[in-house]
Design a protein around this motif. Structure first.
Motif, PDB file in Angstrom:
ATOM      1  N   ALA A   1       7.170  20.428   3.127  1.00  0.00           N
ATOM      2  CA  ALA A   1       7.787  19.704   2.013  1.00  0.00           C
ATOM      3  C   ALA A   1       6.909  19.772   0.773  1.00  0.00           C
ATOM      4  O   ALA A   1       7.400  19.916  -0.357  1.00  0.00           O
ATOM      5  N   ARG A   2       5.614  19.673   0.947  1.00  0.00           N
ATOM      6  CA  ARG A   2       4.677  19.774  -0.180  1.00  0.00           C
ATOM      7  C   ARG A   2       4.787  21.138  -0.854  1.00  0.00           C
ATOM      8  O   ARG A   2       4.836  21.234  -2.087  1.00  0.00           O
TER       9      ARG A   2
ATOM     10  N   ASN B   1       5.700  13.320  -7.101  1.00  0.00           N
ATOM     11  CA  ASN B   1       4.511  12.662  -6.563  1.00  0.00           C
ATOM     12  C   ASN B   1       3.927  13.454  -5.398  1.00  0.00           C
ATOM     13  O   ASN B   1       2.705  13.598  -5.270  1.00  0.00           O
ATOM     14  N   LEU B   2       4.804  14.001  -4.560  1.00  0.00           N
ATOM     15  CA  LEU B   2       4.348  14.824  -3.443  1.00  0.00           C
ATOM     16  C   LEU B   2       3.594  16.052  -3.949  1.00  0.00           C
ATOM     17  O   LEU B   2       2.550  16.428  -3.409  1.00  0.00           O
TER      18      LEU B   2
ATOM     19  N   ARG C   1       1.992  16.462  -6.816  1.00  0.00           N
ATOM     20  CA  ARG C   1       0.806  16.262  -7.652  1.00  0.00           C
ATOM     21  C   ARG C   1      -0.298  15.442  -6.998  1.00  0.00           C
ATOM     22  O   ARG C   1      -1.394  15.353  -7.551  1.00  0.00           O
ATOM     23  N   SER C   2      -0.042  14.815  -5.845  1.00  0.00           N
ATOM     24  CA  SER C   2      -1.062  13.960  -5.230  1.00  0.00           C
ATOM     25  C   SER C   2      -2.259  14.804  -4.786  1.00  0.00           C
ATOM     26  O   SER C   2      -2.136  15.618  -3.862  1.00  0.00           O
ATOM     27  N   PRO C   3      -3.430  14.614  -5.401  1.00  0.00           N
ATOM     28  CA  PRO C   3      -4.552  15.521  -5.136  1.00  0.00           C
ATOM     29  C   PRO C   3      -5.150  15.395  -3.744  1.00  0.00           C
ATOM     30  O   PRO C   3      -5.770  16.329  -3.244  1.00  0.00           O
ATOM     31  N   GLY C   4      -4.975  14.243  -3.105  1.00  0.00           N
ATOM     32  CA  GLY C   4      -5.580  14.045  -1.790  1.00  0.00           C
ATOM     33  C   GLY C   4      -4.683  14.404  -0.632  1.00  0.00           C
ATOM     34  O   GLY C   4      -5.069  14.209   0.528  1.00  0.00           O
ATOM     35  N   PHE C   5      -3.503  14.944  -0.914  1.00  0.00           N
ATOM     36  CA  PHE C   5      -2.523  15.171   0.149  1.00  0.00           C
ATOM     37  C   PHE C   5      -3.073  16.049   1.269  1.00  0.00           C
ATOM     38  O   PHE C   5      -3.045  15.663   2.440  1.00  0.00           O
ATOM     39  N   GLU C   6      -3.547  17.236   0.937  1.00  0.00           N
ATOM     40  CA  GLU C   6      -3.912  18.197   1.981  1.00  0.00           C
ATOM     41  C   GLU C   6      -5.110  17.727   2.794  1.00  0.00           C
ATOM     42  O   GLU C   6      -5.114  17.834   4.029  1.00  0.00           O
TER      43      GLU C   6
ATOM     44  N   ILE D   1       0.852  -1.184   0.000  1.00  0.00           N
ATOM     45  CA  ILE D   1       0.000   0.000   0.000  1.00  0.00           C
ATOM     46  C   ILE D   1       0.891   1.238   0.000  1.00  0.00           C
ATOM     47  O   ILE D   1       1.704   1.439   0.908  1.00  0.00           O
ATOM     48  N   ARG D   2       0.746   2.068  -1.042  1.00  0.00           N
ATOM     49  CA  ARG D   2       1.648   3.199  -1.240  1.00  0.00           C
ATOM     50  C   ARG D   2       0.897   4.528  -1.155  1.00  0.00           C
ATOM     51  O   ARG D   2      -0.298   4.593  -1.421  1.00  0.00           O
ATOM     52  N   GLN D   3       1.652   5.584  -0.789  1.00  0.00           N
ATOM     53  CA  GLN D   3       1.109   6.930  -0.881  1.00  0.00           C
ATOM     54  C   GLN D   3       2.204   7.846  -1.435  1.00  0.00           C
ATOM     55  O   GLN D   3       2.344   7.956  -2.655  1.00  0.00           O
ATOM     56  N   LEU D   4       2.991   8.497  -0.609  1.00  0.00           N
ATOM     57  CA  LEU D   4       4.064   9.362  -1.099  1.00  0.00           C
ATOM     58  C   LEU D   4       5.367   8.609  -1.332  1.00  0.00           C
ATOM     59  O   LEU D   4       6.352   9.197  -1.767  1.00  0.00           O
ATOM     60  N   ASP D   5       5.368   7.314  -1.053  1.00  0.00           N
ATOM     61  CA  ASP D   5       6.611   6.535  -1.025  1.00  0.00           C
ATOM     62  C   ASP D   5       6.736   5.579  -2.209  1.00  0.00           C
ATOM     63  O   ASP D   5       7.394   4.554  -2.114  1.00  0.00           O
TER      64      ASP D   5
END
Length: 260
Positions: A130-131, A176-177, A179-184, A20-24
């Protein structure tokens, strides 16, 4: 049926092992390559990260909500209680899946949710900074990731030896950090998440890097109290994202700690 089409890839043969991946995402690549020699490795991006869309209908991306979406995706992907592993946010999702019995065994690397309020504010505030840096760099991120010093400045909290990262992996991580739309939305939802104590009914391993600067290793002692049945592992010399520090060791840990 899953509500959204989660992005995934599959490599190897054998017993299924879900990553299971997210920013990694880039950090997992060498580990997946090693695991695929013995396992059917299914890598999936959490909703709102990588190539997966965010949760629909304004659903708040809490850790339990993300875990529920992944559990639905298991069924859509033809997976029945697979072994699963995750890091950081992904590790907390894995533990929630273990709580619900959706996985057959679980490995959580540096899970979030074992923090106090100030510790959560520090970790999540660091990631927000970082974002913003990654967004500001945009297409010029290679100017930072192309040098050992730049990689150290960008990833010192996540990787114990960031200067050893390849420029390609570091640049991919920053992009990836950004552009990830769900980050915030996920970052905000994670502020109040706390792992409630439970006794896992499947084999669970919790591993923590001794050089973790984002969720310091003293949080591992809380994991021992809250998950008394889990196997606890210290990863000497590794940071918050141990896959980037020692992919061989992480691959060996996963092969030994998950059912196959």
């Amino acid at each position: 049926m899953t509500d959204i089409p989660l992005a995934s890839s599959r490599l190897g043969a054998g017993a299924p092992l879900v990553v299971i991946r997210q920013l990694d995402r880039e950090g997992w690549t060498p580990v997946i390559d090693l695991l695929s020699n013995e396992r059917d490795v299914v890598a999936v991006d959490l909703p709102g990260f990588g190539d997966s869309p965010s949760l629909r209908d304004g659903t708040t991306p809490t850790v339990p909500a993300l875990a529920a979406e992944v559990a639905k995706w298991f069924s859509a992907a033809g997976l029945t209680r697979p072994s699963a592993v995750g890091n950081s946010l992904g590790a907390a999702v894995v533990l929630e899946l273990a709580r619900s019995g959706a996985v057959g065994s679980a490995v959580a690397l540096s899970p979030i949710g074992l923090w106090t309020g100030p510790e959560a504010a520090y970790a999540l505030g660091s990631l927000r900074f970082a974002r913003r840096m990654a967004e500001a760099l945009g297409d010029g991120s290679a100017r930072v990731t192309g040098s050992p010093l730049g990689r150290t400045l960008a990833f010192w909290q996540l990787v114990a030896r960031p200067w050893r990262m390849t420029p390609e992996a570091a640049d991919g991580s920053l992009r990836n950090l950004a552009r990830s739309p769900g980050f915030e939305a996920t970052r905000r939802a994670a502020r109040t998440y706390r792992l409630a104590g439970f006794t896992p009914h499947v084999p669970v391993t919790v591993a923590w890097g001794t050089r973790d600067l984002l969720t310091p290793r003293h949080q591992a002692r809380r994991a021992a109290r809250l998950l008394p049945g889990a196997h606890q592992v210290r990863l000497r010399g590794c940071g918050h994202s141990p896959m980037s520090d020692d992919p061989g060791r992480i691959a060996r840990l996963l092969l030994s700690a998950t059912t196959g």
